[in-house]
Design an enzyme around this catalytic site. Structure first.
Site, PDB file in Angstrom:
ATOM      1  N   VAL A  55       0.845  -1.237  -0.059  1.00 18.78           N
ATOM      2  CA  VAL A  55      -0.045  -0.031  -0.003  1.00 18.78           C
ATOM      3  C   VAL A  55       0.726   1.441  -0.034  1.00 18.78           C
ATOM      4  O   VAL A  55       0.340   2.458  -0.224  1.00 18.78           O
ATOM      5  CB  VAL A  55      -0.988   0.098   1.185  1.00 18.78           C
ATOM      6  N   ASN A  81      -7.040  -0.717   6.225  1.00 13.31           N
ATOM      7  CA  ASN A  81      -6.858  -1.136   7.310  1.00 13.31           C
ATOM      8  C   ASN A  81      -5.360  -1.524   7.598  1.00 13.31           C
ATOM      9  O   ASN A  81      -5.056  -1.762   8.654  1.00 13.31           O
ATOM     10  CB  ASN A  81      -7.657  -2.632   7.345  1.00 13.31           C
ATOM     11  N   TYR A 149       3.471   5.800  15.514  1.00 13.91           N
ATOM     12  CA  TYR A 149       2.030   5.369  15.222  1.00 13.91           C
ATOM     13  C   TYR A 149       1.169   6.334  15.537  1.00 13.91           C
ATOM     14  O   TYR A 149       0.165   6.300  14.825  1.00 13.91           O
ATOM     15  CB  TYR A 149       1.851   4.064  16.330  1.00 13.91           C
TER      16      TYR A 149
END
Length: 244
Positions: A55, A81, A149
């Site tokens: 991705v 996701n 993150y």
């Protein structure tokens, strides 16, 4: 029959959502880096088109959407996701490559996928569709040593809000699910104890990933004229509030 693209479909949350969608009659396109994981998901779901995809690479994402359209003719749902993380180490000790990979997979990847989805959903007849972004409770309650993150998931919130604005006149609804402690291989460590914001280590509860998948698919199957922009789903006793 409705058609969904699921990224990160080779394991965990992506696999659970793929299986749930297939059980409700959806055609599913399975994206992820590991072909063997995607093939196993297709076997468990009883259907599915595996398309190995990176991705973080725009050409790979374009090829994914081209394959989906060639096979099924349209795209009704994108579940954004795919994700990764850095080791839980002090920020200043992390390699530049590790930081860049988190942003590439967790934020740039969803941007690339959403761009392809919006273009496809605008062009198809009937026009429209739905995009569901996998956010995280970490965006507003970060864990220790989770800078990259957490920053990437803040970016997902910005992506969601902007797409809601830009897509609403084209029958495309966009939402974000902020997930806490789903029971997947990635969260196995929580049953052994993980660092807390107060400096202690504690075991944390996890929730059934199949139940989470039902929540996500429920959002996907809302009437086209209805959307839930943001939802949070987590174990009742998860120590989120108070940590950030």
């Amino acid at each position: 029959m409705a058609v969904a693209i699921i990224t990160g479909a080779g394991s965990g949350i992506g696999r659970a959502v793929a299986v749930e969608l297939a059980g409700r009659g959806w055609d599913i396109v399975l994206a992820g880096r590991r072909a063997e994981g995607l093939e196993e998901t297709a076997r468990l779901a009883g259907r599915g088109l595996p398309v190995p995809t990176d991705v973080s690479d725009a050409a790979s994402v374009a090829a994914l959407f081209a394959a989906a359209k060639a096979e099924f003719g349209r795209i009704d749902l994108l579940f954004n996701n795919a994700g990764t993380n850095t080791p839980a180490l002090p920020f200043e000790t992390l390699a530049s490559e590790a930081l860049a990979e988190v942003i590439a997979v967790n934020l740039t990847g969803p941007l690339f996928c959403a761009r392809e989805a919006v273009a496809a959903m605008k062009a198809q007849a009937p026009q429209g569709g739905r995009i569901i972004n996998n956010g995280s409770v970490s965006a507003y309650g970060p864990r220790p040593h989770s800078v990259a993150y957490t920053a990437s998931k803040h970016g997902i919130t910005g992506l969601t809000k902007s797409l809601i604005l830009d897509c609403r006149d084209f029958g495309i609804s966009v939402c974000q699910v902020d997930i806490g402690n789903a029971a997947t291989a990635r969260t196995d460590r929580m049953s052994q104890g993980v660092p807390q914001a107060n400096g202690t280590t504690a075991i944390e509860p996890r929730m059934d990933v199949a139940m989470l998948a039902r929540h996500i698919v429920g959002l996907a199957e809302l009437p086209a004229e209805v959307m839930v922009p943001f939802s949070t789903i987590m174990p009742t006793t998860m120590p989120l509030y108070g940590r950030g």
